[in-house]
Design a protein around this motif. Structure first.
Motif, mmCIF file in Angstrom:
data_model
loop_
_atom_site.group_PDB
_atom_site.id
_atom_site.type_symbol
_atom_site.label_atom_id
_atom_site.label_comp_id
_atom_site.label_asym_id
_atom_site.label_seq_id
_atom_site.Cartn_x
_atom_site.Cartn_y
_atom_site.Cartn_z
ATOM 1 N N ALA A 120 49.726 -22.653 -53.505
ATOM 2 C CA ALA A 120 50.562 -21.448 -53.482
ATOM 3 C C ALA A 120 50.022 -20.426 -52.484
ATOM 4 O O ALA A 120 50.801 -19.793 -51.757
ATOM 5 C CB ALA A 120 50.656 -20.837 -54.878
ATOM 6 N N GLU A 150 60.257 -17.026 -55.960
ATOM 7 C CA GLU A 150 60.450 -16.130 -57.098
ATOM 8 C C GLU A 150 61.671 -16.501 -57.930
ATOM 9 O O GLU A 150 62.415 -15.638 -58.404
ATOM 10 C CB GLU A 150 60.489 -14.667 -56.632
ATOM 11 C CG GLU A 150 59.202 -14.240 -55.933
ATOM 12 C CD GLU A 150 59.236 -12.827 -55.387
ATOM 13 O OE1 GLU A 150 60.294 -12.170 -55.429
ATOM 14 O OE2 GLU A 150 58.177 -12.379 -54.916
ATOM 15 N N ARG A 187 54.140 -31.624 -56.663
ATOM 16 C CA ARG A 187 54.198 -30.190 -56.951
ATOM 17 C C ARG A 187 55.161 -29.432 -56.049
ATOM 18 O O ARG A 187 55.234 -28.208 -56.111
ATOM 19 C CB ARG A 187 52.782 -29.615 -56.852
ATOM 20 C CG ARG A 187 51.919 -30.221 -57.969
ATOM 21 C CD ARG A 187 50.464 -30.150 -57.726
ATOM 22 N NE ARG A 187 50.071 -30.898 -56.539
ATOM 23 C CZ ARG A 187 48.854 -30.860 -56.015
ATOM 24 N NH1 ARG A 187 47.922 -30.126 -56.559
ATOM 25 N NH2 ARG A 187 48.560 -31.565 -54.944
ATOM 26 N N GLU A 208 47.222 -23.316 -57.468
ATOM 27 C CA GLU A 208 47.003 -21.963 -56.958
ATOM 28 C C GLU A 208 46.549 -21.975 -55.497
ATOM 29 O O GLU A 208 46.863 -21.062 -54.733
ATOM 30 C CB GLU A 208 46.025 -21.178 -57.841
ATOM 31 C CG GLU A 208 44.637 -21.755 -57.944
ATOM 32 C CD GLU A 208 44.445 -22.768 -59.067
ATOM 33 O OE1 GLU A 208 43.288 -23.099 -59.356
ATOM 34 O OE2 GLU A 208 45.455 -23.245 -59.642
ATOM 35 N N PRO A 240 58.049 -27.245 -58.152
ATOM 36 C CA PRO A 240 57.454 -26.084 -58.835
ATOM 37 C C PRO A 240 56.864 -25.067 -57.851
ATOM 38 O O PRO A 240 56.979 -23.852 -58.073
ATOM 39 C CB PRO A 240 56.357 -26.708 -59.717
ATOM 40 C CG PRO A 240 56.797 -28.121 -59.924
ATOM 41 C CD PRO A 240 57.509 -28.516 -58.665
ATOM 42 N N LEU A 241 56.257 -25.542 -56.780
ATOM 43 C CA LEU A 241 55.688 -24.643 -55.784
ATOM 44 C C LEU A 241 56.769 -23.808 -55.113
ATOM 45 O O LEU A 241 56.640 -22.583 -54.971
ATOM 46 C CB LEU A 241 54.902 -25.444 -54.740
ATOM 47 C CG LEU A 241 54.277 -24.631 -53.606
ATOM 48 C CD1 LEU A 241 53.207 -23.692 -54.130
ATOM 49 C CD2 LEU A 241 53.709 -25.576 -52.548
ATOM 50 N N GLN A 272 58.158 -21.162 -57.455
ATOM 51 C CA GLN A 272 57.200 -20.065 -57.607
ATOM 52 C C GLN A 272 57.219 -19.158 -56.377
ATOM 53 O O GLN A 272 57.332 -17.938 -56.503
ATOM 54 C CB GLN A 272 55.797 -20.639 -57.814
ATOM 55 C CG GLN A 272 54.714 -19.575 -57.900
ATOM 56 C CD GLN A 272 53.317 -20.173 -58.027
ATOM 57 O OE1 GLN A 272 53.147 -21.299 -58.482
ATOM 58 N NE2 GLN A 272 52.318 -19.416 -57.632
#
Length: 164
Positions: A155, A50, A40, A152, A43-44, A47
């Motif tokens: 994140a 931004e 991950r 989540e 993708p982390l 995210q």
């Protein structure tokens, strides 16, 4: 299997350094950090920084981090390991962070992607841990082996340190 890590992805503007332990089998085969499709990490980062999406091209992924002044490397330079699990690492040799930090003095934050990364860094860099101009952050691993940390949760924890 004898494993040799990658050179750092870094430039003179980097202020944050993210350290893995040693690339896994897929990453070593593709010669790319975090190449396993279920890891991950990318993708982390997209995210938290931004970005609209994870770049498909590996060099663009590295450039995404560098645009945000984030460097990437590993705590371990070489080791023996069967498979990809950190728990299988044997006969490890640490990377030379004294030289790296001398060459890149703007690094003020070091994040460890998982426990093995932090453990290996601490074992080979005791003097660096005493520096007061650098903060060290043990972060939960983005590896698919760390399934108890949902995206989540990752994140929220990583977002305490990594910001656009």
């Amino acid at each position: 299997m004898n494993c040799i890590g990658f050179p750092p992805s870094i430039d003179d503007n980097c202020h944050t350094l993210i350290l893995g332990s040693m690339p896994g089998v897929t990453s070593l085969a593709q010669q790319q950090y975090y190449a396993h499709p279920q890891n991950r990490f990318w993708p982390l980062m997209a995210q938290l920084l931004e970005e609209a999406a994870v770049p498909l091209d590996y060099n663009q992924r590295l450039q995404m981090l560098l645009r945000h002044h984030i460097a990437l490397w590993d705590s371990i330079d070489s080791c023996e390991r069967d498979g990809s699990l950190d728990s299988a690492i044997k006969n490890e040799q640490g990377n030379d962070f004294t030289a790296l930090l001398a060459n890149y003095p703007h690094i003020k934050t070091i994040c460890f992607n998982g426990g093995k990364s932090a453990e290996a860094f601490k074992r080979y860099n005791k003097a660096l841990l005493a520096r007061t101009d650098i903060t060290f952050h043990a972060m939960p691993s983005t590896s698919p082996a760390n399934a108890r940390w949902r995206m989540e949760m990752l994140a929220a924890k990583w977002g305490e340190v990594i910001r656009p």
